[in-house]
Design a protein around this motif. Structure first.
Motif, PDB file in Angstrom:
ATOM      1  N   ILE A  28     137.013  30.249 -39.664  1.00  0.00           N
ATOM      2  CA  ILE A  28     136.652  29.287 -39.998  1.00  0.00           C
ATOM      3  C   ILE A  28     137.753  27.853 -39.965  1.00  0.00           C
ATOM      4  CG2 ILE A  28     138.298  29.769 -41.759  1.00  0.00           C
ATOM      5  CD1 ILE A  28     136.684  28.450 -44.155  1.00  0.00           C
ATOM      6  N   THR A  29     137.124  26.861 -39.836  1.00  0.00           N
ATOM      7  CA  THR A  29     137.524  25.487 -38.525  1.00  0.00           C
ATOM      8  C   THR A  29     136.646  24.334 -39.247  1.00  0.00           C
ATOM      9  OG1 THR A  29     138.531  24.928 -36.729  1.00  0.00           O
ATOM     10  CG2 THR A  29     136.735  25.528 -36.711  1.00  0.00           C
ATOM     11  N   VAL A  30     137.123  23.400 -39.380  1.00  0.00           N
ATOM     12  CA  VAL A  30     136.764  21.599 -39.191  1.00  0.00           C
ATOM     13  C   VAL A  30     137.896  21.145 -38.583  1.00  0.00           C
ATOM     14  CG1 VAL A  30     136.761  20.094 -41.325  1.00  0.00           C
ATOM     15  CG2 VAL A  30     136.448  22.086 -41.833  1.00  0.00           C
ATOM     16  N   ILE A  31     136.908  19.562 -37.847  1.00  0.00           N
ATOM     17  CA  ILE A  31     137.051  19.648 -37.070  1.00  0.00           C
ATOM     18  C   ILE A  31     138.205  17.975 -37.462  1.00  0.00           C
ATOM     19  CG2 ILE A  31     135.330  19.275 -35.299  1.00  0.00           C
ATOM     20  CD1 ILE A  31     134.170  15.772 -36.468  1.00  0.00           C
ATOM     21  N   PRO A  32     139.663  18.075 -36.708  1.00  0.00           N
ATOM     22  CA  PRO A  32     140.249  17.119 -37.502  1.00  0.00           C
ATOM     23  C   PRO A  32     139.931  15.965 -38.414  1.00  0.00           C
ATOM     24  CG  PRO A  32     140.732  18.000 -35.320  1.00  0.00           C
ATOM     25  CD  PRO A  32     139.742  17.978 -35.354  1.00  0.00           C
ATOM     26  N   SER A  33     139.345  14.517 -38.100  1.00  0.00           N
ATOM     27  CA  SER A  33     138.951  14.093 -38.838  1.00  0.00           C
ATOM     28  C   SER A  33     138.421  14.139 -39.920  1.00  0.00           C
ATOM     29  CB  SER A  33     138.385  12.929 -38.069  1.00  0.00           C
ATOM     30  OG  SER A  33     136.838  13.592 -37.408  1.00  0.00           O
ATOM     31  N   TYR A  34     137.912  15.736 -40.244  1.00  0.00           N
ATOM     32  CA  TYR A  34     137.116  15.927 -41.481  1.00  0.00           C
ATOM     33  C   TYR A  34     138.016  17.068 -42.575  1.00  0.00           C
ATOM     34  CZ  TYR A  34     132.946  13.206 -40.558  1.00  0.00           C
ATOM     35  OH  TYR A  34     131.864  12.395 -39.740  1.00  0.00           O
ATOM     36  N   ARG A  35     139.738  16.902 -42.105  1.00  0.00           N
ATOM     37  CA  ARG A  35     140.075  17.834 -43.144  1.00  0.00           C
ATOM     38  C   ARG A  35     140.386  17.179 -44.155  1.00  0.00           C
ATOM     39  NH1 ARG A  35     142.832  20.377 -37.670  1.00  0.00           N
ATOM     40  NH2 ARG A  35     140.984  21.294 -37.357  1.00  0.00           N
ATOM     41  N   GLY A  36     140.905  17.893 -45.118  1.00  0.00           N
ATOM     42  CA  GLY A  36     141.360  17.179 -46.356  1.00  0.00           C
ATOM     43  C   GLY A  36     140.403  16.650 -47.258  1.00  0.00           C
ATOM     44  N   GLU A  37     138.988  16.442 -46.620  1.00  0.00           N
ATOM     45  CA  GLU A  37     137.464  16.152 -47.484  1.00  0.00           C
ATOM     46  C   GLU A  37     137.177  17.444 -48.556  1.00  0.00           C
ATOM     47  OE1 GLU A  37     135.307  13.537 -45.047  1.00  0.00           O
ATOM     48  OE2 GLU A  37     136.971  12.857 -44.191  1.00  0.00           O
ATOM     49  N   GLY A  38     137.366  18.232 -47.901  1.00  0.00           N
ATOM     50  CA  GLY A  38     136.733  19.963 -48.977  1.00  0.00           C
ATOM     51  C   GLY A  38     135.810  20.451 -47.790  1.00  0.00           C
TER      52      GLY A  38
END
Length: 119
Positions: free
Chosen positions: A71-81
């Motif tokens: 499970i991963t999210v690109i850094p610029s979208y982290r913290g956005e749920g």
């Protein structure tokens, strides 16, 4: 929106999965992608936000559970749920029992109580 992985999305999927610390090595990354392509019970989904793929979640189906392998999210979208949305959509797809493996355990365990509140 979760989009099921297909070969045409291989480079995007590899880029997203490579954000996980244990997937930095290119050989291991290639092996991981092959597992999603070859194992019947492994499924990789990419999270599409507008026209951009911003996250990935890979699961192994075991009995009635989805075990989160990646499970991963690109850094610029982290913290956005985004990761929480991916897990929630898995639930909506019928995966009622979401579990984690050793690599994803710390993060997924933080999300499970939040998912239960939403349901």
């Amino acid at each position: 929106m979760l989009v099921r992985y297909k070969k045409a999305l291989e480079k995007i999927a590899m880029g997203l999965i490579s954000l996980m610390p244990q997937e930095k090595d290119i050989k291991r990354l290639m092996e991981t992608i092959q597992q999603y392509e070859q194992k019947e019970n492994w499924t990789l989904f990419l999270w599409k936000n507008g026209e951009e793929y911003v996250g990935a979640i890979g699961i192994a189906e075991e009995n009635d559970a989805a075990i989160v392998q990646h499970i991963t999210v690109i850094p610029s979208y982290r913290g956005e749920g985004v990761a929480l949305k991916m897990l929630h959509e898995l639930r909506n797809m019928g995966y009622q029992h979401i579990q984690a493996n050793e690599d994803t355990s710390a993060f997924v365990q933080k999300c499970i109580p939040i998912l239960k509140e939403v349901d």
